[in-house]
Motif scaffolding. Structure first.
Motif, PDB file in Angstrom:
ATOM      1  N   SER A   1       0.810  -1.220   0.000  1.00  0.00           N
ATOM      2  CA  SER A   1       0.000   0.000   0.000  1.00  0.00           C
ATOM      3  C   SER A   1       0.840   1.265   0.000  1.00  0.00           C
ATOM      4  N   ASP A   2       2.138   1.134   0.221  1.00  0.00           N
ATOM      5  CA  ASP A   2       3.073   2.256   0.302  1.00  0.00           C
ATOM      6  C   ASP A   2       2.834   3.145   1.525  1.00  0.00           C
ATOM      7  N   LEU A   3       1.954   2.738   2.431  1.00  0.00           N
ATOM      8  CA  LEU A   3       1.680   3.538   3.626  1.00  0.00           C
ATOM      9  C   LEU A   3       2.616   3.201   4.771  1.00  0.00           C
ATOM     10  N   LYS A   4       3.266   2.034   4.675  1.00  0.00           N
ATOM     11  CA  LYS A   4       4.207   1.616   5.709  1.00  0.00           C
ATOM     12  C   LYS A   4       5.467   1.074   5.048  1.00  0.00           C
TER      13      LYS A   4
ATOM     14  N   ASP B   1       5.295   4.117  10.014  1.00  0.00           N
ATOM     15  CA  ASP B   1       4.153   4.703   9.320  1.00  0.00           C
ATOM     16  C   ASP B   1       4.697   5.816   8.433  1.00  0.00           C
ATOM     17  N   PHE B   2       4.570   5.636   7.103  1.00  0.00           N
ATOM     18  CA  PHE B   2       5.167   6.579   6.160  1.00  0.00           C
ATOM     19  C   PHE B   2       4.473   7.941   6.195  1.00  0.00           C
ATOM     20  N   VAL B   3       3.157   7.951   6.429  1.00  0.00           N
ATOM     21  CA  VAL B   3       2.400   9.203   6.409  1.00  0.00           C
ATOM     22  C   VAL B   3       2.710  10.038   7.647  1.00  0.00           C
ATOM     23  N   ARG B   4       2.696   9.396   8.818  1.00  0.00           N
ATOM     24  CA  ARG B   4       2.927  10.129  10.066  1.00  0.00           C
ATOM     25  C   ARG B   4       4.391  10.201  10.468  1.00  0.00           C
ATOM     26  N   CYS B   5       5.244   9.459   9.709  1.00  0.00           N
ATOM     27  CA  CYS B   5       6.695   9.453  10.007  1.00  0.00           C
ATOM     28  C   CYS B   5       6.960   9.016  11.447  1.00  0.00           C
TER      29      CYS B   5
END
Length: 282
Positions: free
Chosen positions: A12-15, A29-33
């Motif tokens: 999903s590229d989100l993690k 978590d890629f979005v929240r870093c």
């Protein structure tokens, strides 16, 4: 703080996950870093990880000779494979989601089937330590491995012997391999400071081809290996004035056509009147 050795994104590229010489694997978590989990279980440096193409499943390989499967959601160690006798340097999921490829410095590549959690096949052929391995993007039963001695080998699941071997592909160890997304070109990077591109033999080429890397055995289509093993490009280690690719023939340039218009490995551009007279109906 220790060196980070590998990383892998989720489908999903989100993690994404990272592994380090501090023996841990971290899920981010890629979005929240932000760090979500820190996975502990290996007893030494973790050298390689790969996220499953469909599931929340992670595989890791370590200097402790172990291959581990992890549940990303819970951070739990699911199972451990004890198949290697030296550092595991590469772990790769097949796109079918069932086969797991592992390679180690014990000169052995193994394929596991996670449906049965058992070793499926062992591949032996490298004369020195294996440094990297990768699946072909389309042919699910094909993979390629690189060695410390600069060799590159092509394999097929179900066959014990390598299908093609380039013994002098590089002058030093092969550090990285990557297939073009379409699967027709293989790129290799080495400790000899060069990057090279490889493709299948052209029609009419000999099976033993000599180029700037020396003489090597080429399987190509004769061995049933798509993307066989011809060096199609000069290594990228500095500027060069050469207009002809290593191992290729000098293209013939028709009179009246500028020689700079010759395409390496393809031939010279035709004059317009030559092109039109060669087409049926024109």
């Amino acid at each position: 703080m220790q060196s980070i050795r590998d990383l892998s994104f989720s489908i999903s590229d989100l993690k994404f996950a990272t592994c380090s010489d501090d023996t841990t694997i971290k899920i981010w978590d890629f979005v929240r870093c932000q760090e979500e989990h820190s996975l502990s279980g290996h007893g030494w440096d973790v050298k390689t990880i790969d996220w499953h193409p469909e599931k929340a499943l992670l595989v890791s390989g370590s200097k402790d000779n172990l291959v581990k499967l992890w549940d990303v959601k819970t951070g739990q160690d699911i199972t451990t494979f004890h198949g290697h006798k030296n550092t595991v340097v590469s772990t790769k999921w097949n796109q079918n989601g069932y086969w797991l490829l592992t390679a180690g410095r014990d000169q052995v590549v193994k394929v596991y089937d996670i449906r049965t959690m058992k070793e499926m096949q062992i591949f032996k052929g490298h004369r020195r330590e294996i440094t990297c391995a990768i699946w072909h993007p389309f042919h699910e039963d094909m993979f390629t491995s690189g060695g410390y001695d600069g060799s590159i080998l092509h394999w097929l699941v179900g066959h014990d012997q390598q299908q093609a071997e380039m013994t002098s592909a590089h002058e030093s160890q092969v550090n990285a391999l990557s297939w073009h997304p379409l699967g027709h070109v293989l790129c290799s990077g080495s400790q000899d400071f060069t990057t090279k591109f490889w493709c299948r033999n052209r029609i009419g080429d000999n099976l033993a081809e000599k180029d700037n890397t020396g003489t090597y055995a080429v399987g190509g289509e004769a061995a049933g290996v798509p993307g066989g093993g011809r060096n199609i490009s000069k290594q990228f280690n500095g500027p060069s004035s050469a207009s002809v690719l290593p191992g290729s023939r000098q293209p013939a340039v028709p009179p009246g056509v500028n020689s700079t218009a010759a395409i390496p490995g393809v031939g010279a551009a035709k004059a317009l009147h030559d092109l039109t007279t060669s087409l049926p109906g024109m």
